[in-house]
Scaffold this active site. Structure first.
Site, PDB file in Angstrom:
ATOM      1  N   HIS A 162       0.986  -1.205   0.094  1.00  0.00           N
ATOM      2  CA  HIS A 162      -0.063   0.279   0.085  1.00  0.00           C
ATOM      3  C   HIS A 162       0.713   1.364   0.221  1.00  0.00           C
ATOM      4  CE1 HIS A 162       1.203  -0.236   4.280  1.00  0.00           C
ATOM      5  NE2 HIS A 162       0.803   0.944   4.355  1.00  0.00           N
ATOM      6  N   ASP A 188       0.734   5.327   1.900  1.00  0.00           N
ATOM      7  CA  ASP A 188       0.132   5.980   2.979  1.00  0.00           C
ATOM      8  C   ASP A 188      -0.799   7.170   2.470  1.00  0.00           C
ATOM      9  OD1 ASP A 188       1.261   4.028   4.446  1.00  0.00           O
ATOM     10  OD2 ASP A 188       2.357   5.505   5.524  1.00  0.00           O
ATOM     11  N   HIS A 237       4.634   0.072  -0.084  1.00  0.00           N
ATOM     12  CA  HIS A 237       5.492  -0.654   0.890  1.00  0.00           C
ATOM     13  C   HIS A 237       4.585  -1.819   1.669  1.00  0.00           C
ATOM     14  CE1 HIS A 237       3.625   2.824   2.919  1.00  0.00           C
ATOM     15  NE2 HIS A 237       3.708   2.351   3.948  1.00  0.00           N
ATOM     16  N   ARG A 250       6.094  -8.935  15.839  1.00  0.00           N
ATOM     17  CA  ARG A 250       6.753  -7.764  15.551  1.00  0.00           C
ATOM     18  C   ARG A 250       5.888  -6.486  16.006  1.00  0.00           C
ATOM     19  NH1 ARG A 250       6.441  -4.114  11.314  1.00  0.00           N
ATOM     20  NH2 ARG A 250       8.088  -2.860  10.914  1.00  0.00           N
TER      21      ARG A 250
END
Length: 339
Positions: A219, A221, A275, A285
């Site tokens: 996607h 941002d 990204h 994570r």
């Protein structure tokens, strides 16, 4: 574990249909090479902004160059203390350890019903699935007396948000300045009531289809600027020269990436690049992101002519993104607003 979202149960059918999913992706015709290499993002010491005019100019040029060539860079000596970052990480880990039934109850923390998110409700194939959970919180909610945030969490988020937002405002103003625009647009339109922080957790992904499942699907941002603090597990990847690049974690750095709105405002000079986060078979994570956003009524227009993009409000942009995700399963973004 009672804290885990029910990924396995909810997406069993998608995993079973993974072969069909691969065919759908190939038919879209916009595949990016799967192979990737690990690298370090451009590293910029923004402490140099306080070391005289020559250092300031060079630092500003480095940020602009990275924004044009990568759409991403790292900053060190950013003024956000290690204690603030460590406290933020510790508190968010505690929140995510709460039972899933509690996290999905909007009365927990007394935040909005859409604050806690997990998976991808609209996913119709594995490539659209995000194997993660998150709390997406407006900055104004952090200090609001109507929320039920524990004192330690409220304090950690408050310190993180206030210090990181200062970094974000400074960077975006310097990038505007480098284009010859000493604009107050960002300071006037990107205020605490319009900006967000997002606490992310990416659980281990034990499924045999792990290579096809993302922690966060590819996607761009939908903001001006994003600032991210991540742990040392790794998993963040971005597109550079048509290839996926794995970002090597740096414990001292904050990651900065250009959003769609800044690409539009800069008339395509600064790049908002795709990204994603890949899953890890064994390790969880954590990351915390700050999103520099305007009000929904703010109008975005290119700072130079002729413009690549037509004028649009942030509300119009968000509604178009939501419509595309519901209809297509993925975001189209800025191409919808080309002249």
């Amino acid at each position: 574990m009672e804290s885990e979202p029910p990924f396995e149960e909810a997406y069993k059918a998608l995993r079973e249909n993974s072969i069909e999913e691969e065919a759908k992706m190939s038919n879209r015709g916009n595949q990016i090479v799967v192979m990737y290499e690990e690298c370090e993002l451009p590293l910029i010491d923004i402490g140099r902004l306080n070391m005289g005019e020559l250092e300031r100019k060079e630092c500003k040029k480095e940020m602009a160059r990275a924004s044009q060539e990568w759409g991403f860079f790292q900053v060190i000596n950013h003024g956000v203390s290690s204690k603030i970052l460590e406290d933020m990480r510790s508190e968010q880990m505690q929140v995510f350890k709460q039972p899933f039934r509690l996290k999905t109850n909007h009365q927990y923390l007394n935040l909005s019903a859409s604050c806690y998110r997990w998976g991808t409700p609209t996913a119709t194939c594995l490539s659209q699935l995000s194997w993660s959970e998150a709390f997406h919180i407006p900055l104004s909610d952090i200090s609001s007396s109507s929320t039920a945030l524990p004192t330690s969490l409220r304090s950690a988020m408050g310190h993180f948000a206030s210090t990181v937002s200062e970094v974000g405002q400074r960077i975006v103003e310097l990038l505007a300045e480098e284009m010859g625009h000493e604009s107050r647009f960002f300071k006037e339109n990107c205020v605490p009531s319009t900006c967000y922080i997002r606490m992310n957790r990416y659980p281990p992904c034990p499924t045999s289809s792990q290579s096809q499942i993302f922690g966060l699907m590819p996607h761009t941002d939908s903001d001006f600027l994003t600032i991210l603090h991540q742990d040392q597990v790794g998993g963040l990847q971005l597109v550079k020269d048509g290839r996926w690049i794995a970002v090597k974690p740096n414990p001292e750095a904050l990651i900065v990436n250009i959003g769609d709105l800044l690409q539009a405002w800069s008339n395509g000079v600064y790049k908002s690049v795709q990204h994603r986060v890949v899953t890890n078979h064994k390790l969880e994570r954590f990351s915390t992101a700050y999103f520099l956003c305007p009000s929904y009524d703010a109008v975005i227009e290119s700072c130079v002519e002729p413009s690549l993009y037509r004028k649009f409000s942030f509300r119009e942009f968000r509604l178009q993104v939501q419509e595309d995700v519901q209809k297509l399963g993925y975001k189209v973004g800025l191409p919808r607003f080309l002249v």
